[in-house]
Design a protein around this motif. Structure first.
Motif, PDB file in Angstrom:
ATOM      1  N   GLY A  29      -5.689 -34.955   7.780  1.00  0.00           N
ATOM      2  CA  GLY A  29      -4.664 -35.441   6.865  1.00  0.00           C
ATOM      3  C   GLY A  29      -4.058 -34.370   5.981  1.00  0.00           C
ATOM      4  N   VAL A  30      -4.600 -33.142   6.030  1.00  0.00           N
ATOM      5  CA  VAL A  30      -4.080 -32.043   5.212  1.00  0.00           C
ATOM      6  C   VAL A  30      -2.879 -31.422   5.927  1.00  0.00           C
ATOM      7  N   ARG A  31      -1.725 -31.431   5.279  1.00  0.00           N
ATOM      8  CA  ARG A  31      -0.498 -30.907   5.883  1.00  0.00           C
ATOM      9  C   ARG A  31      -0.514 -29.375   5.906  1.00  0.00           C
ATOM     10  N   PRO A  32       0.328 -28.765   6.757  1.00  0.00           N
ATOM     11  CA  PRO A  32       0.341 -27.292   6.835  1.00  0.00           C
ATOM     12  C   PRO A  32       0.612 -26.616   5.500  1.00  0.00           C
ATOM     13  N   ASP A  33       1.558 -27.149   4.708  1.00  0.00           N
ATOM     14  CA  ASP A  33       1.835 -26.529   3.415  1.00  0.00           C
ATOM     15  C   ASP A  33       0.662 -26.703   2.458  1.00  0.00           C
ATOM     16  N   GLU A  34      -0.085 -27.798   2.594  1.00  0.00           N
ATOM     17  CA  GLU A  34      -1.255 -28.003   1.759  1.00  0.00           C
ATOM     18  C   GLU A  34      -2.404 -27.094   2.185  1.00  0.00           C
ATOM     19  N   ARG A  35      -2.471 -26.790   3.467  1.00  0.00           N
ATOM     20  CA  ARG A  35      -3.460 -25.816   3.928  1.00  0.00           C
ATOM     21  C   ARG A  35      -3.176 -24.455   3.294  1.00  0.00           C
ATOM     22  N   ARG A  36      -1.908 -24.072   3.245  1.00  0.00           N
ATOM     23  CA  ARG A  36      -1.565 -22.803   2.602  1.00  0.00           C
ATOM     24  C   ARG A  36      -1.880 -22.859   1.103  1.00  0.00           C
ATOM     25  N   TYR A  37      -1.658 -24.017   0.502  1.00  0.00           N
ATOM     26  CA  TYR A  37      -1.989 -24.191  -0.912  1.00  0.00           C
ATOM     27  C   TYR A  37      -3.488 -24.038  -1.136  1.00  0.00           C
ATOM     28  N   LEU A  38      -4.295 -24.587  -0.226  1.00  0.00           N
ATOM     29  CA  LEU A  38      -5.746 -24.425  -0.323  1.00  0.00           C
ATOM     30  C   LEU A  38      -6.149 -22.961  -0.199  1.00  0.00           C
ATOM     31  N   ASP A  39      -5.490 -22.230   0.689  1.00  0.00           N
ATOM     32  CA  ASP A  39      -5.769 -20.796   0.816  1.00  0.00           C
ATOM     33  C   ASP A  39      -5.539 -20.086  -0.512  1.00  0.00           C
ATOM     34  N   SER A  40      -4.406 -20.403  -1.150  1.00  0.00           N
ATOM     35  CA  SER A  40      -4.075 -19.773  -2.430  1.00  0.00           C
ATOM     36  C   SER A  40      -5.062 -20.184  -3.518  1.00  0.00           C
ATOM     37  N   LEU A  41      -5.406 -21.469  -3.555  1.00  0.00           N
ATOM     38  CA  LEU A  41      -6.358 -21.958  -4.550  1.00  0.00           C
ATOM     39  C   LEU A  41      -7.726 -21.318  -4.352  1.00  0.00           C
ATOM     40  N   ALA A  42      -8.157 -21.191  -3.108  1.00  0.00           N
ATOM     41  CA  ALA A  42      -9.455 -20.569  -2.819  1.00  0.00           C
ATOM     42  C   ALA A  42      -9.485 -19.130  -3.313  1.00  0.00           C
ATOM     43  N   ALA A  43      -8.405 -18.396  -3.081  1.00  0.00           N
ATOM     44  CA  ALA A  43      -8.341 -17.013  -3.549  1.00  0.00           C
ATOM     45  C   ALA A  43      -8.367 -16.947  -5.076  1.00  0.00           C
ATOM     46  N   GLU A  44      -7.663 -17.871  -5.722  1.00  0.00           N
ATOM     47  CA  GLU A  44      -7.639 -17.897  -7.183  1.00  0.00           C
ATOM     48  C   GLU A  44      -9.036 -18.181  -7.747  1.00  0.00           C
ATOM     49  N   LEU A  45      -9.726 -19.166  -7.178  1.00  0.00           N
ATOM     50  CA  LEU A  45     -11.067 -19.504  -7.654  1.00  0.00           C
ATOM     51  C   LEU A  45     -12.057 -18.365  -7.396  1.00  0.00           C
ATOM     52  N   THR A  46     -11.937 -17.722  -6.250  1.00  0.00           N
ATOM     53  CA  THR A  46     -12.814 -16.594  -5.952  1.00  0.00           C
ATOM     54  C   THR A  46     -12.639 -15.496  -6.998  1.00  0.00           C
ATOM     55  N   GLY A  47     -11.402 -15.233  -7.397  1.00  0.00           N
ATOM     56  CA  GLY A  47     -11.158 -14.239  -8.433  1.00  0.00           C
ATOM     57  C   GLY A  47     -11.768 -14.625  -9.766  1.00  0.00           C
ATOM     58  N   LEU A  48     -11.697 -15.919 -10.123  1.00  0.00           N
ATOM     59  CA  LEU A  48     -12.275 -16.365 -11.390  1.00  0.00           C
ATOM     60  C   LEU A  48     -13.798 -16.299 -11.364  1.00  0.00           C
ATOM     61  N   ILE A  49     -14.386 -16.623 -10.225  1.00  0.00           N
ATOM     62  CA  ILE A  49     -15.838 -16.575 -10.098  1.00  0.00           C
ATOM     63  C   ILE A  49     -16.343 -15.145 -10.219  1.00  0.00           C
TER      64      ILE A  49
END
Length: 282
Positions: free
Chosen positions: A122-142
């Protein structure tokens, strides 16, 4: 608004209910080699990455910048902030311990190993890209202790469900009141090792993205909500936040500081963080 609990089955579209642990595949040989070093040993990981890059370049008959291969090297984590405000510490004590729909003691829980998000159908292609960006952001904060990744094989299922499927998966006393829901699996040491998050598919695109951000962030161990900050990712009333507030970023960083350990009470964790703040200001 989203809620979470502990110990519910991991969601899978195939309806096979089980918990699994995976190792992330690496895109190139150098990254694969470096990934075998524990993620918490950030300096050693980066040293090995640089050493592997130099070795690969010399083995191909060229140096970096002189025709040799340019291979990906894990960037250094951002500088850690050691001083926290009273507002940040108070918000951490409110958001971090426990989960809203859980009978377990309200203590600190966090991931020991990398968090790999597995998008569902159910995750759309643009949402997959959004998850990629969010994952990178969270990794940086961690800051290097744990990485957040997106890959087909992973420990966290993320998907959008129809209202009918959502009602079947979410506890019946909760489903009518929420637009999203997450659950986590916890081991005896209070570390998280698997999770899932489901969101109603019929929401508008901005709400879908907002809830992706909230659910993924909360299942890292920031499982409570609050009425304090309407623009916060953790706002009890839902809201429309599409980015982290500075105080949200501080919460992620504080949770994954090595000095804050799984199983601590909120009071113990805040005392540790206050000690770091006093030393930073002295």
């Amino acid at each position: 608004m989203p809620r979470g609990d502990v110990g519910r089955p991991i969601f899978r579209p195939s309806l096979v209910l089980r918990a699994e642990c995976y190792l992330s595949d690496a895109p190139v040989a150098v990254s694969f080699f470096v990934s075998r070093v524990p993620a918490r040993n950030g300096p050693l990981r980066r040293w090995l990455a640089v050493a592997a890059l130099a070795a690969a370049a010399s083995g191909c008959g060229g140096g970096v910048g002189e025709g040799g291969p340019v291979l990906p090297v894990e960037p250094p984590p951002p500088a850690r902030v050691n001083a926290y405000t009273d507002a940040e510490l108070g918000y951490f004590a409110e958001i971090a311990p426990g989960f809203e729909f859980s009978a377990l003691p309200p203590v600190i829980r966090k991931w020991r190993y990398d968090v790999t998000l597995r998008p569902g159908p159910g995750v759309r292609p643009d949402e997959r890209r959004y998850l990629d960006s969010l994952a990178a952001e969270l990794t940086g904060l961690i800051g290097g202790a744990v990485r957040v990744l997106v890959a087909p094989g992973g420990s966290v299922d993320v998907d959008f469900l129809s209202d009918a499927d959502f009602a079947r998966w979410v506890p019946p006393d909760v489903a009518p009141r929420v637009g999203a829901y997450f659950s986590v699996q916890v081991d005896a040491s209070q570390h998280l090792f698997a999770a899932s998050a489901v969101i109603r598919a019929g929401l508008d695109p901005l709400q879908r993205r907002r809830l992706l951000r909230e659910e993924v962030t909360q299942l890292l161990g920031l499982g409570q909500d609050s009425w304090r900050y309407p623009e916060s990712t953790f706002y009890q009333g839902g809201g429309s936040a599409q980015a982290f507030l500075p105080i949200d970023r501080a919460l992620v960083e504080m949770l994954y500081r090595p000095e804050v350990t799984a199983g601590m009470t909120a009071e113990q964790a805040v005392a540790v963080l206050r000690g770091l703040t006093r030393r930073a200001r002295s």
